[in-house]
Design an enzyme around this catalytic site. Structure first.
Site, short mmCIF file in Angstrom:
data_model
loop_
_atom_site.label_atom_id
_atom_site.label_comp_id
_atom_site.label_asym_id
_atom_site.label_seq_id
_atom_site.Cartn_x
_atom_site.Cartn_y
_atom_site.Cartn_z
N GLY B 336 0.82 -1.21 0.00
CA GLY B 336 0.00 0.00 0.00
C GLY B 336 0.85 1.25 0.00
O GLY B 336 2.00 1.26 -0.45
N SER B 337 0.29 2.31 0.57
CA SER B 337 0.93 3.62 0.48
C SER B 337 2.22 3.74 1.29
O SER B 337 2.93 4.74 1.18
CB SER B 337 -0.04 4.70 0.95
OG SER B 337 -1.21 4.64 0.18
N THR B 338 2.50 2.74 2.12
CA THR B 338 3.69 2.87 2.97
C THR B 338 4.96 3.02 2.14
O THR B 338 5.97 3.53 2.63
CB THR B 338 3.87 1.62 3.86
OG1 THR B 338 3.90 0.46 3.02
CG2 THR B 338 2.75 1.49 4.86
N ILE B 339 4.92 2.58 0.87
CA ILE B 339 6.16 2.60 0.10
C ILE B 339 6.29 3.91 -0.70
O ILE B 339 7.27 4.08 -1.42
CB ILE B 339 6.25 1.38 -0.84
CG1 ILE B 339 4.94 1.08 -1.57
CG2 ILE B 339 6.63 0.13 -0.07
CD1 ILE B 339 4.55 2.07 -2.62
N ARG B 656 -5.14 5.90 1.05
CA ARG B 656 -4.59 4.59 0.67
C ARG B 656 -3.10 4.59 0.89
O ARG B 656 -2.46 5.52 0.47
CB ARG B 656 -4.84 4.36 -0.83
CG ARG B 656 -6.26 3.98 -1.12
CD ARG B 656 -6.34 2.52 -1.53
NE ARG B 656 -7.67 2.00 -1.24
CZ ARG B 656 -8.70 2.13 -2.09
NH1 ARG B 656 -8.55 2.75 -3.21
NH2 ARG B 656 -9.85 1.60 -1.77
#
Lengths: 370, 656
Positions: B336-339, B656
């Site tokens: 998800g958006s963590t990257i 997201r």
């Protein structure tokens, strides 16, 4: 030497003995005692009892060494005849131990087969000494009959080892008498054919097993091959110089069966190594050669043939035992001559050496009185 | 007749005899030479072979198991210890008829105990208990006579063992995990050596061992923990009697391990997730040491040590929450958006974006010439956004556009340098490599070509991309260290010799992530700081009352591929379709001491559910600890945990 110091009767007795052979035998007996001490787990009692066997054996040897060829010849037929009767008696009323009937009880247990070890070659030597040599075929056939009758009786006990050794001692007389090489070659060829047949039809199961053990080597280690397997380990682990006296692990930890009797050579091999073996076998070789030499100096044909046959029989004992213990010949209950523990064999052998010495041509003892 | 033979005949016969005797003498020589040759063969040629057989005959080697190393946390808190225990036991049926009455009965046992008491001290109480137990046990089953024999007693008995048929000493290794369920995925457990283990291990080394590490550090550091097996060499005779002790080599105990785990932080992590399914990994970014690794739910490793019962095992195996599974590195989730902070670096590196670059977000992205709309999580759109706001507000459109223009090859390649799509190499078994998709992979896996839309999807950490929580923690740690990658590890230090100070192991560096302009790091890190601290940050709530600079990134992963099981009731099924909540972060931003990733399965939004867990972890690790009541090591009740529960059903739009 001591002629002037000793009473004449002693001098006379000593002159009948062969001091060279006697020394060699003494050395062998000493080596045997040393080995026995180790093989019996340092049992002085066993060495002491073995000493008694030798004492008895030596006495009889000295006695026999005084008996002249012509005297002995008068006993031959009687000895042989009585032996045959006793062998028949063994089969009829003998004592059975461990599945074999070999003993006769006449106040003490005696083994008539043991007596035949000397009586048979004596009989054959006597027979040939009455003929001109080399022997004719008919004489050989008669000699063979004289050999095979006691041999078959002993085989019946059953005692294959002894019967074969007795036969061999008789055959040695025939060989020494000058049997033609053609006949010898033919006989060997015959045996080569007959032996397999013998194996299949003439042997007991346990005898067959022993032969198989030998042929199949290490396959059946824990059953029939256990003796040979352990004995080969003992010898092989001994190496060049051996593990040292009383240091044989195989024998002292009980892995080696019958280690003070038939398998004592394995104990010797483990503790003294190849160097020890070489020394021991050289000593044996010397004794055999010396005995053959004495035989060749025999008073007459009878003396020569008898002494020669007894010398070679001694060699056969050695060969069969060392061959068995080192795993090249089948297991037959033959002791290492003059080393294995056991009275019967020692007494018989010492008597044989006494006879050998007695056969030597007499010198004129008066010469020393000059 | 003999007397009548002529002199000539007599001489002939003498000569005949002499020649025969000489031939015989030669044959004797030949035969004895043959025997000597045979002896030479046995004693010289085959000497080694027979010496070996001889040794096998009379030497008995009894292996002695080493004591397994203990496991501590980084501060010396005991996590696993082990004792070797010798138990002497009797099988009644095998005891010989000692009183010679032809029967084997209890009076034989009395005699046996009398004989044994010379070797092993048996108290009256032990004797009484034993006799009671013996009458209750089958005559073919062993009954324990005495537990915890001393080494001397064991040795004395071993030498005399042949005298006592039916009496045996059993070695029992008692591995104990005092913290039970805590950190069980990390520590793992030992179990009895089974046939599969036998295939792989050195049988000599394990000759006396009964147990072996099965999972966790117990398995991955088995070599260090096990130690070296010793032996005693006895002389034995043909009857199996022991004679002398020939040689002896005492076993060498295994190394004690000091894990990088901080038990306080670990307890905190497990407490924060106690009602969840999920994982928390905290790493010291400077050296790769894992400070906490929680995977929830968890299990009690003590159950496995002496053979888990069938029921216990079925319960664990069939539990839909899969407690045996280490989510931290065996589970791969869409990141998800963590990257996004790392993706942005890739764009900068490849020149598809630049510091001043802005992208207009109308609420969606379209591939040129294609009508399909890739939606941003914010339907109204973010308007014109640059890198900072794209990270801080997690603008999807910015990254759709960036990834599309970057192309899948460069994109995947850059993320691979970050460690995605491959195992980190942490010292734990069964690590999943996750998945960093490429066109080749898709062709091989699905027999389909790679569509531009696939690139757009992985641009926001969705689509085929799968990452383990450990990979995310490792990636954020790498970012915090501006590209320095250190292999994550659990082994902080080892103690090879008892009572000596442990030896701290050096970090192992992985290939660096190198950017053409180091300033790019600042852009990404500032974006992460603003996620937490800026008024427009997606996780701004989490920075309330914070005393250090926290950087982070929220994430929410769509759930798919969950096997639907008819057994679940509607409520539970619904819960399992919720999004996974993710958060990655580090602190303090300028001098990172802790980097972490949080994933809560079906937890909902990253900002509301996962970020508070991260904050609580950082507080626990970075803030000076209040003087704690030693009876309550887990700390006071946590408002954070309450917050997690309250916000779960929030209807607010989520990024997201």
């Amino acid at each position: 030497m001591f002629n002037n110091l000793l009473p004449p009767i002693v001098v006379q007795i000593l002159q009948r003995l062969d001091l060279v052979l006697l020394s060699a035998l003494g050395l062998l007996i000493f080596a045997g005692g040393v080995t026995l001490y180790s093989a019996s787990d340092m049992s002085l009692e066993m060495v002491y009892r073995q000493g008694l066997h030798f004492l008895l054996g030596c006495s009889l040897m000295v006695v026999m060494s005084q008996v002249q060829s012509k005297t002995l010849r008068q006993w031959v037929v009687w000895l042989y005849g009585i032996g045959l009767v006793l062998l028949v008696l063994v089969l009829v009323v003998g004592e059975t131990k461990k599945g074999a009937t070999r003993w006769l009880y006449i106040g003490i247990d005696i083994q008539p087969a043991e007596m035949m070890k000397i009586a048979v070659p004596m009989m054959i030597a006597y027979y040939f000494s009455e003929k001109s040599l080399p022997p004719r075929l008919i004489d050989i056939i008669i000699a063979l009959i004289l050999i095979f009758v006691p041999m078959l009786l002993i085989m019946k006990q059953p005692d294959l080892g002894t019967s074969l050794l007795i036969a061999v001692s008789g055959l040695f007389v025939i060989y020494l008498a000058g049997m033609s090489w053609w006949l010898i070659g033919g006989a060997i060829a015959f045996i080569a054919v007959a032996a397999p047949l013998m194996f299949h039809y003439g042997m007991h199961e346990y005898q067959r097993q022993r032969v198989l053990t030998l042929i199949s080597d290490d396959v059946n280690v824990l059953k029939e091959g256990y003796h040979i397997y352990q004995s080969k380990i003992a010898i092989g682990a001994g190496g060049l110089y051996g593990k040292g006296w009383q240091n044989g692990d195989q024998s002292h930890l009980d892995f080696l069966p019958e280690r003070h009797t038939d398998f004592i050579y394995a104990v010797f091999g483990e503790e003294f190594g190849l160097v020890g073996n070489l020394a021991l076998l050289s000593l044996y070789l010397f004794i055999i050669w010396r005995a053959l030499y004495i035989a060749s100096k025999g008073e007459d044909t009878f003396g020569r043939l008898l002494a020669g046959s007894l010398s070679l029989t001694f060699f056969i004992y050695l060969l069969v035992n060392t061959g068995m213990v080192s795993g090249v010949l089948p297991v037959v209950g033959v002791p290492l001559p003059l080393v294995s523990y056991g009275g019967t064999s020692i007494v018989t052998l010492m008597i044989a050496f006494g006879i050998i010495m007695g056969m030597k041509k007499r010198k004129r003892i008066y010469q020393t009185d000059d | 007749m003999g007397e009548r033979l002529s002199i000539k005949t007599e001489r002939d016969e003498q000569q005949l005899f002499n020649s025969r005797a000489i031939i015989a003498a030669l044959i004797v020589l030949l035969a004895l030479t043959g025997i000597i040759a045979r002896m030479y063969f046995l004693q010289v040629k085959q000497n080694a072979y027979y010496t070996n057989l001889s040794l096998q005959n009379y030497q008995h080697r009894i292996p002695i198991a080493p004591t397994r190393g203990q496991i501590y946390d980084r501060n010396g808190v005991l996590l696993a210890d082990s004792k070797t225990k010798y138990v002497i036991q009797v099988v009644r049926d095998s005891v010989s008829d000692l009183n010679d009455d032809g029967k084997r009965n209890y009076s034989d046992i009395d005699i046996l105990l009398g004989q044994l008491s010379g070797l092993v001290s048996i108290s009256e109480k032990e004797q009484r208990l034993f006799m009671q137990q013996l009458r209750k046990t089958s005559r073919y089953q062993p009954t324990v006579l005495k537990e915890n024999l001393t080494d001397v007693e064991v040795a004395k008995f071993a030498v005399n063992k042949p005298r006592f048929p039916g009496v045996d000493i059993e070695v029992r290794m008692e591995r104990n995990y005092p913290y039970g369920k805590v950190a069980s995925h990390v520590i793992g457990y030992v179990g009895r050596i089974d046939e599969r283990d036998m295939k792989n291990l050195n049988r000599d080394e394990y000759a006396a061992s009964t147990h072996i590490g099965k999972t966790g550090v117990e398995a991955s550091h088995e070599d260090r923990l096990h130690g070296q097996t010793g032996y005693s060499l006895h002389e034995v005779d043909a009857h199996g009697q022991y004679k002398d002790l020939l040689d002896e080599k005492p076993p060498v105990g295994g190394q004690d391990l000091f894990l990088s785990i901080d038990m306080d932080l670990q307890l905190k992590a497990e407490d924060l997730l106690k009602n969840e399914r999920g994982a928390v990994i905290a790493i010291d970014p400077t050296n790769g040491e894992v400070l906490a690794m929680a995977s929830m739910p968890t299990f009690d490793p003590n159950l496995f040590v002496n053979g888990i019962s069938h029921k216990d095992y079925t319960d664990l195996r069939d539990n839909p929450d899969r407690p045996l599974y280490n989510r931290a590195l065996q589970s791969a989730y869409p990141p998800g958006s963590t990257i996004k902070p790392m993706v942005a670096l890739g764009g900068l590196q490849e020149g598809v974006i630049w510091p001043s670059k802005t992208t207009y977000d109308p609420g969606f992205f379209q591939i040129p010439g294609n009508k399909h709309r890739y939606r941003c999580w914010k339907k109204s759109g973010h308007g014109a956004v640059g890198i900072d706001r794209a990270i801080a507000q997690s603008c999807d459109t910015f990254f759709y556009d960036m990834a599309y223009r970057m192309g899948v090859e460069k994109y995947s390649n850059f993320m691979r340098n970050y460690g995605f799509g491959q195992v980190t190499g942490i010292d734990l078994p069964s690590e999943s490599p996750g998945l960093m998709p490429t066109p080749e992979w898709k062709q091989k896996r699905y027999k389909q070509i790679w569509y531009p839309g696939d690139t757009v999807n992985i641009g926001i950490g969705q689509g085929y991309w799968l990452a383990t929580p450990l990979q995310l923690a490792h990636a954020v740690a790498t970012t915090s260290m501006r590209g320095i990658r250190v292999k994550p590890r659990l082994l902080h230090a080892v103690r090879r010799v008892k009572n000596e100070p442990p030896e701290v192991l050096p970090p192992e560096y992985l290939p660096k992530v190198v950017l053409k302009n180091p300033h790019f790091w600042d852009l990404s890190i500032n974006g992460m700081i603003n996620v937490v601290n800026a008024s427009y940050g997606t996780a701004k709530k989490v920075s309330q009352g914070i005393s250090y600079t926290m950087a982070g990134k929220t994430g929410t992963a769509q759930v798919f591929g969950i096997a639907q099981n008819a057994k679940y009731d509607a409520k539970k099924l619904a819960k399992r379709l919720h999004d996974h909540a993710l958060f990655v972060g580090f602190a303090p931003a300028s001098n990172p001491k802790i980097a972490l990733s949080v994933i809560i399965e079906n937890g909902g939004g990253g900002s509301s559910v996962a970020a508070p867990v991260a904050r609580a972890m950082m507080d626990e690790y970075l803030l000076p600890k209040p003087a704690l009541d030693p009876n309550a090591p887990a700390g006071p009740p946590k408002p954070v945990a309450t917050l997690v529960n309250n916000t779960k059903n929030s209807k607010q739009p989520r990024e997201r």
